[in-house]
Design an enzyme around this catalytic site. Structure first.
Site, short mmCIF file in Angstrom:
data_model
loop_
_atom_site.label_atom_id
_atom_site.label_comp_id
_atom_site.label_asym_id
_atom_site.label_seq_id
_atom_site.Cartn_x
_atom_site.Cartn_y
_atom_site.Cartn_z
N GLY A 181 -1.16 -3.88 -1.51
CA GLY A 181 -0.44 -4.06 -0.26
C GLY A 181 -1.32 -3.52 0.86
O GLY A 181 -1.97 -2.49 0.70
N CYS A 182 -1.35 -4.22 1.98
CA CYS A 182 -2.29 -3.84 3.04
C CYS A 182 -1.95 -2.45 3.63
O CYS A 182 -2.85 -1.63 3.82
CB CYS A 182 -2.34 -4.90 4.13
SG CYS A 182 -0.72 -5.43 4.72
N ASN A 183 -0.68 -2.20 3.86
CA ASN A 183 -0.31 -0.87 4.36
C ASN A 183 -0.61 0.20 3.32
O ASN A 183 -1.02 1.32 3.65
CB ASN A 183 1.18 -0.81 4.69
CG ASN A 183 1.59 -1.83 5.72
OD1 ASN A 183 0.93 -2.00 6.73
ND2 ASN A 183 2.67 -2.55 5.44
N SER A 184 -0.40 -0.16 2.06
CA SER A 184 -0.61 0.81 0.98
C SER A 184 -2.06 1.27 0.92
O SER A 184 -2.34 2.46 0.82
CB SER A 184 -0.25 0.19 -0.38
OG SER A 184 1.01 -0.40 -0.32
#
Ligand SMILES: NC(=O)c1ccc[n+]([C@@H]2O[C@H](COP(=O)([O-])OP(=O)(O)OC[C@H]3O[C@@H](n4cnc5c(N)ncnc54)[C@H](OP(=O)(O)O)[C@@H]3O)[C@@H](O)[C@H]2O)c1
Length: 379
Positions: A181-184
């Site tokens: 996940g990009c935010n992750s």
């Protein structure tokens, strides 16, 4: 030798970015592109910027259309890739850009996503620093002996401990890869150095992210309309509900956190792409600014795509757009007793498609940087 590639979800944002990078990759040829309601349309009708792939037509997303390729990228809504992937040959490299194969604990999947759990694959953030107990450096045990067990059994060979102490070691030879996940990956890469070095506490982590709406995909939703977003900053998933929270905690545990607690607040801002993640944590007593800067620089020394800026400087999203680059600025706020990290990343490039392709490069033993650029687009 040119390797054949299929991209499922090719009409979407993540699929489009995969195709843009793959079109310039020296080892891959995109043979098949698939979609759902837009199957049957020319690819160029949905991705008009991909001129060199104008000859391709979107096909139905089925195991049959995806079979017969060396590499398959799935850029589908979460919950749709598990069943498709299960029918693809074991020796095909399959990368899931959705969430279906990221979480190692079925309870996390049930709590934040729901539906059938499809197991965890090798996680596609090569630069993620791993704690000694994860790599086996402490005990001499094989890498992945703990939480990596599910990934190891599903994902193909997991290399032994004679590695780099990074997630990269678990991607070599993998045939099933879960892109992050990009935010992750932004919060994980920002704080993992301090956790691995033992400089910060893991029970009081706060992350606030400015994110562009392309992170939510192309499908129409009122909250992502230009009329809602332009001229406004819009928080969402406030109060511990965002689906990337368990993924970040999983990553931080791999870096050495025991029971990480995370307050995570994303804020939609009017930029098409990009993440600016400000992640902070309480610093251990006596830690100096020099120690902090050195720990972060040490964690990413020699990394082609993750760079720590000189002390006193912080990145902007504009510096990483269109690039596989992560820039991190780190400071010690002595009065607050906290380390403050500011990380910039392009959610579609390094946050998704670039991470996926970098991971495949590693899995197949290609040059890790093949087809990927470190230079952004400016202004
Ligand atoms: N956007 C990002 O920055 C980002 C970052 C990291 C991870 N991801 C993940 O990547 C995946 C794709 O995201 P996206 O942003 O590209 O979404 P998107 O722009 O909405 O694209 C979704 C794609 O999936 C297809 N699709 C929709 N429903 C389907 C179904 N039931 N079966 C098969 N295909 C279906 C769509 O085809 P049609 O156009 O024909 O409907 C389209 O090609 C998601 O799991 C997302 O979480 C995205």
């Amino acid at each position: 030798m040119t390797l054949s590639v299929a991209v499922a979800g090719a009409s979407g944002y993540a699929g489009g970015e995969l195709l843009r990078i793959l079109a310039g990759h020296p080892d891959f040829e995109v043979r098949t592109v698939t979609a759902h309601q837009n199957a049957g349309h020319p690819l160029i009708a949905h991705q008009p910027h991909l001129r060199s792939l104008a000859h391709l037509t979107l096909q139905e997303t089925t195991p049959q259309t995806l079979a017969g390729h060396d590499v398959v990228f799935l850029a589908l809504p979460h919950g749709t890739s598990g069943a498709i992937a299960a029918e693809l040959p074991e020796d095909t490299v399959v990368v899931d850009c959705g969430a279906d194969h990221r979480l190692e604990d079925p309870a996390d999947w049930a709590a934040f996503y729901g539906g059938e759990y499809h197991g965890a694959w090798a996680y596609g953030v090569p630069e993620l620093p791993l704690a000694a107990h994860e790599t086996g450096a402490e005990t001499g045990a094989a890498a992945g002996a703990e939480t990596g067990a599910a990934a190891a059994s599903d994902a193909g060979p997991t290399p032994a401990s004679a590695g780099t102490g990074k997630q990269r070691d678990r991607l070599r030879g993998a045939r099933r890869i879960a892109a992050p996940g990009c935010n992750s990956s932004s919060v994980s890469l920002a704080l993992a150095p301090g956790i691995r070095a033992g400089l910060i506490d893991d029970e009081d982590i706060v992350a606030v992210l400015a994110v562009g709406p392309s992170g939510a995909g192309k499908s129409l939703k009122t909250m992502y309309l230009a009329s809602e977003i332009l001229g406004s900053a819009n928080p969402y998933a406030v109060g511990g509900t965002h689906r990337h929270i368990p993924e970040i905690q999983q990553n931080l545990r791999k870096a050495g956190a025991v029971s990480p607690t995370l307050s995570f607040t994303p804020v939609l801002v009017p930029m098409s792409r990009g993440i600016l993640a400000t992640s902070t944590a309480r610093v251990k007593p006596g830690v100096t600014a020099e120690q902090v800067q050195a720990a972060w620089e040490d964690a990413y020394a020699g990394e082609p795509f993750v760079q720590v800026l000189p002390a006193g400087t912080v990145p902007r999203t504009a510096d990483v757009l269109g690039a596989n680059t992560v820039l991190i600025g780190v400071a010690l706020d002595a009065a607050a007793g906290r380390v403050v990290t500011v990380l910039a990343m392009d959610n579609l490039y390094k946050g998704t498609a670039g991470a996926a392709i970098q991971s495949v490069n590693i899995a197949l033993g290609l040059d890790e940087t093949a087809g990927l650029t470190v230079n952004g687009v400016a202004p």
